[in-house]
Write an enzyme that holds these catalytic residues in place. Structure first.
Site: not given
Length: 359
Positions: A166, A195, A221, A246, A269, A296
């Site tokens: 992250k 992400d 992301e 996602e 997702d 995802h």
């Protein structure tokens, strides 16, 4: 064969330790909403979806509504069932909780078809290649650096050969420092993704893409809120591929982002885009634009979908895992997982173990 019964159940699953990202901040657990569809000849299909801790009761209520809509419907006509659900809820739906409810039922219907045919889902959907590359999807924004490195070492020992971390800390310098440390640990050429979980505005996202470019990232992301199509294209122009999608809840939302060049790794997702039926349409849309598709969450189901299509990229191994409640969890070998050959999706839950976590 006619749908005779649809049962929904709701559980709250605590995580072994709290996880963290830039929009949800600390995440102590997630909700699991399961659906069991039974046909008139006694075949039962299992579907499920999840939340990041809130909204599960609303999803359960919508599943009950959809159970009325699908009562007596032909479970083998999955597209017709999906369309019936979509139009029954379109006034209050077209995404959101309605898509989550539809997803759980849609997965159960596909599970029934696999069981009825005696074939695994990945073969039923196209059967491209059962081995799928997998990455460890770290939800670790607020982990101290030493803990982030310890998690990374554990993931390497588990067999992962690609890792996502992250970003979205208070200062861009902190993000750069942590990504640089990760790159040093993993070495040159090791697949590393980051992400941001929609945590930035355009200026920060562009600055971050420029600052992170030297670290050879596989993708950046969700740098922005999903609706900012022009912003995603602007960030992509900085030289790092973008993964996004996602948070989209139907296939139509992917089209403008793909056509604008704002995403290089579409990331549906199935649990929140309406199920397997729309996920496959998104994968084909990506293929038509010469793009790979990734996933995802819900890795126990997504492994089948990625194994079915020719443009598969990585499977995300998500932090919201169900391994403790699965009879036969997936295994990782040298960066790959293999889609099960059991009929349907092959996921069997430990209902007795889940019972103590009933919402």
């Amino acid at each position: 064969m006619a749908i005779e019964r649809i049962q929904t159940d709701h559980y709250r699953i605590p995580l072994p330790r709290p996880l963290s990202d830039s929009t949800h901040h600390e995440i102590a657990g997630f909700e699991l909403i399961t659906v069991r569809v039974t046909t008139a000849d006694g075949i039962e299909g299992l579907g499920y979806t999840y939340t990041v801790g809130r909204g599960g009761r609303a999803i359960c209520a919508l599943v009950d509504e959809l159970a009325e809509v699908l009562s007596g419907a032909d479970e083998g006509r999955i597209e017709a069932c999906w369309q019936r659900m979509w139009w029954a809820l379109h006034w209050v739906g077209r995404g959101g909780a309605a898509a989550f409810a539809m997803a759980a039922i849609d997965v159960a219907l596909w599970d029934i078809q696999g069981k009825r045919a005696g074939r695994p889902l990945w073969r039923l959907l196209g059967g491209n290649k059962p081995q799928v590359p997998v990455y460890a999807g770290g939800i670790d924004l607020y982990f101290p650096l030493d803990e982030l490195m310890e998690q990374t070492r554990n993931n390497l020992e588990r067999g992962f050969r690609a890792i996502k971390m992250k970003v979205g800390r208070a200062s861009l310098a902190e993000d750069v420092e942590r990504v640089a440390a990760m790159r040093r640990t993993l070495g040159d050429g090791f697949p590393l993704m980051v992400d941001a979980n929609m945590g930035w505005n355009r200026d920060r996202a562009v600055a971050a893409a420029r600052a992170l470019r030297p670290y050879d990232l596989g993708w950046l992301e969700e740098p922005l809120e999903p609706e900012d199509v022009a912003g995603h294209a602007l960030v992509a122009a900085q030289g790092i591929p973008i993964a996004a999608g996602e948070n989209f809840h139907n296939p139509a939302e992917f089209k403008p982002l793909i056509e604008a060049g704002g995403v290089q790794f579409p990331e549906p997702d199935l649990a929140c885009c309406g199920g397997i039926t729309p996920w496959m349409k998104i994968a084909r849309l990506a293929e038509a634009h010469h793009l790979p598709v990734t996933s995802h969450g819900v890795h126990d189901l997504h492994v089948h979908l990625l194994a079915a299509v020719p443009n598969a990229s990585y499977l995300e191994w998500h932090g919201f895992g169900l391994d403790a409640f699965l009879e036969q969890p997936l295994t990782i070998e040298n960066g790959l997982v293999t889609a099960p050959d059991r009929p349907g999706h092959g996921v069997a839950l430990d209902w007795a173990g889940l019972e103590r976590l009933r919402a």
